[in-house]
Design a protein around this motif. Structure first.
Motif, PDB file in Angstrom:
ATOM      1  N   GLN A   1     -59.096   5.919 -33.404  1.00 33.14           N
ATOM      2  CA  GLN A   1     -58.590   7.044 -34.447  1.00 33.14           C
ATOM      3  C   GLN A   1     -57.171   6.837 -34.536  1.00 33.14           C
ATOM      4  O   GLN A   1     -56.373   6.857 -33.529  1.00 33.14           O
ATOM      5  N   ARG A   2     -56.631   6.881 -35.585  1.00 30.99           N
ATOM      6  CA  ARG A   2     -55.053   6.823 -35.919  1.00 30.99           C
ATOM      7  C   ARG A   2     -54.440   8.398 -36.107  1.00 30.99           C
ATOM      8  O   ARG A   2     -55.084   9.140 -36.850  1.00 30.99           O
ATOM      9  N   LYS A   3     -53.610   8.706 -35.467  1.00 33.84           N
ATOM     10  CA  LYS A   3     -52.795   9.904 -35.465  1.00 33.84           C
ATOM     11  C   LYS A   3     -51.355   9.813 -35.514  1.00 33.84           C
ATOM     12  O   LYS A   3     -50.647   9.342 -34.705  1.00 33.84           O
ATOM     13  N   LEU A   4     -50.669  10.604 -36.472  1.00 32.87           N
ATOM     14  CA  LEU A   4     -49.209  10.854 -36.568  1.00 32.87           C
ATOM     15  C   LEU A   4     -48.750  12.366 -36.120  1.00 32.87           C
ATOM     16  O   LEU A   4     -49.332  13.014 -36.264  1.00 32.87           O
ATOM     17  N   PHE A   5     -47.948  11.914 -34.914  1.00 32.64           N
ATOM     18  CA  PHE A   5     -47.280  12.844 -34.429  1.00 32.64           C
ATOM     19  C   PHE A   5     -45.707  13.170 -34.781  1.00 32.64           C
ATOM     20  O   PHE A   5     -44.967  12.269 -34.359  1.00 32.64           O
ATOM     21  N   ARG A   6     -45.434  13.984 -35.675  1.00 37.65           N
ATOM     22  CA  ARG A   6     -44.022  14.265 -36.161  1.00 37.65           C
ATOM     23  C   ARG A   6     -43.369  15.139 -35.265  1.00 37.65           C
ATOM     24  O   ARG A   6     -43.896  16.526 -35.260  1.00 37.65           O
ATOM     25  N   LEU A   7     -42.245  14.810 -34.572  1.00 33.10           N
ATOM     26  CA  LEU A   7     -41.382  15.610 -33.595  1.00 33.10           C
ATOM     27  C   LEU A   7     -40.279  16.219 -33.985  1.00 33.10           C
ATOM     28  O   LEU A   7     -39.796  15.773 -35.075  1.00 33.10           O
ATOM     29  N   SER A   8     -40.170  17.486 -33.860  1.00 30.98           N
ATOM     30  CA  SER A   8     -39.079  18.531 -34.161  1.00 30.98           C
ATOM     31  C   SER A   8     -37.939  18.439 -33.641  1.00 30.98           C
ATOM     32  O   SER A   8     -36.942  18.461 -34.058  1.00 30.98           O
ATOM     33  N   TYR A   9     -38.056  18.561 -32.071  1.00 32.47           N
ATOM     34  CA  TYR A   9     -37.082  18.846 -31.318  1.00 32.47           C
ATOM     35  C   TYR A   9     -36.717  17.657 -30.207  1.00 32.47           C
ATOM     36  O   TYR A   9     -35.417  17.302 -30.219  1.00 32.47           O
ATOM     37  N   VAL A  10     -37.860  17.208 -29.597  1.00 32.75           N
ATOM     38  CA  VAL A  10     -37.706  16.194 -28.714  1.00 32.75           C
ATOM     39  C   VAL A  10     -37.533  14.823 -29.327  1.00 32.75           C
ATOM     40  O   VAL A  10     -38.055  14.616 -30.260  1.00 32.75           O
ATOM     41  N   SER A  11     -36.702  13.943 -28.559  1.00 36.02           N
ATOM     42  CA  SER A  11     -36.358  12.621 -28.925  1.00 36.02           C
ATOM     43  C   SER A  11     -37.838  11.710 -28.983  1.00 36.02           C
ATOM     44  O   SER A  11     -38.564  12.021 -27.869  1.00 36.02           O
ATOM     45  N   VAL A  12     -37.927  11.267 -29.939  1.00 34.28           N
ATOM     46  CA  VAL A  12     -39.311  10.348 -29.980  1.00 34.28           C
ATOM     47  C   VAL A  12     -39.189   9.051 -28.863  1.00 34.28           C
ATOM     48  O   VAL A  12     -40.312   8.986 -28.368  1.00 34.28           O
ATOM     49  N   ARG A  13     -38.297   8.534 -28.675  1.00 34.39           N
ATOM     50  CA  ARG A  13     -38.131   7.601 -27.600  1.00 34.39           C
ATOM     51  C   ARG A  13     -38.419   7.999 -26.269  1.00 34.39           C
ATOM     52  O   ARG A  13     -39.134   7.529 -25.326  1.00 34.39           O
ATOM     53  N   ILE A  14     -37.788   9.332 -25.931  1.00 34.66           N
ATOM     54  CA  ILE A  14     -37.860   9.917 -24.740  1.00 34.66           C
ATOM     55  C   ILE A  14     -39.207  10.235 -24.491  1.00 34.66           C
ATOM     56  O   ILE A  14     -39.806  10.023 -23.392  1.00 34.66           O
ATOM     57  N   LEU A  15     -39.927  10.913 -25.336  1.00 33.87           N
ATOM     58  CA  LEU A  15     -41.333  11.163 -25.262  1.00 33.87           C
ATOM     59  C   LEU A  15     -42.346  10.211 -25.373  1.00 33.87           C
ATOM     60  O   LEU A  15     -43.498  10.164 -24.649  1.00 33.87           O
TER      61      LEU A  15
END
Length: 288
Positions: A62-76
């Protein structure tokens, strides 16, 4: 008895699938931590259950998009990759600060839990201290304010009097006081100057790469040669005299000072009579 190590199914899901195929004497034992299901039953039932598990415990992406508000996407993304299955895929979209994950539902749920745990403002706000080489804290604040996020804050240490008056710099004309008092004022002034060269920035961790880039530019020799404007608030003394003194110190002609009205005049002329000298009485009484 047979044990089934689950790859993509939750143990609870496997239990629901297996239960209809058990005989009256059959039992199920689940190890949630190891994701293993143990079944005790007749051989025929165990054969049916094994076939069912092999059919259902497969990779269904399954494909899911997680849009982040505070944490850096590269770090997470580094932590998220460790939660995926061998067939799982993860991509990042830095402009939108989003994770795109393709994997089985069980592994998507793990990533979702990680996002909910880490993508919280209280976990991402940090404060850093910066020493400024060429600009005052107030000048640096003006440059940094458009850079920080809506959750960020810039703090400057100040003395209580400076906080009350909200003034950048104050020039005071010293009065006739004892040498001890003058020395105390001079020490306070030096300490105030040191404090004004330090700035504290609080913001989301993902924004500090850009903030520190700006700080490095402000502390570069390029800024040492830039022209700046600073306002001095005069508490005591003559503004005109202080302006003339500063202009003389930096080599600026008085007529180039904006807002300063130079007083012009002529020498005062006076008419005086010829001087006379009264020597008083000389010699005998009555003779002059």
């Amino acid at each position: 008895e047979a044990s089934f190590k689950l790859s993509y199914l939750y143990p609870e899901e496997a239990t629901v699938l297996i239960s209809p195929y058990l005989s009256a004497q059959g039992t199920i034992d689940v190890d949630v931590e190891k994701e293993v299901v143990k079944v005790q039953d007749a051989s025929y039932q165990l054969f049916q259950i094994a076939s069912l598990i092999e059919k259902k415990d497969t990779f269904s992406p399954q494909r899911k998009l997680f849009r982040l508000s505070y944490v850096s996407v590269r770090i997470l993304s580094y932590s998220a990759k460790e939660l995926l299955s061998e067939k799982g895929e993860l991509n990042i979209d830095e402009p939108s600060n989003s994770l795109i994950v393709v994997d089985a539902k069980k592994f998507l749920d793990r990533v979702d839990y990680l996002v909910q745990k880490e993508d919280r403002i209280e976990n991402q706000l940090i404060t850093k201290k910066y020493n400024l080489l060429y600009l005052s804290a107030q000048e640096a604040k003006v440059i940094l304010e458009p850079i920080i996020s809506q959750h960020g804050k810039i703090m400057i240490l100040s003395f209580p009097q400076e906080i009350k008056e909200k003034k950048e710099d104050v020039i005071s004309i010293p009065q006739k006081t004892s040498s001890d008092t003058c020395e105390e004022k001079e020490t306070t002034s030096r300490l105030s100057s040191m404090l004004q060269s330090v700035i504290y920035v609080s913001d989301l961790e993902k924004n500090f790469a850009e903030i520190e880039k700006i700080i490095q530019e402000l502390n570069s020799p390029v800024w040492a040669s830039k022209m700046i404007t600073r306002t001095f608030y005069i508490e005591d003394g003559s503004v005109e005299r202080i302006a003339l003194t500063i202009a003389n110190a930096i080599g600026v002609p008085a007529e180039h000072i904006e807002g300063l009205q130079l007083k012009t005049g002529t020498w005062m002329q006076m008419q005086l009579s010829s001087p006379t000298i009264d020597l008083g009485n000389i010699g005998a009484i009555g003779k002059k």
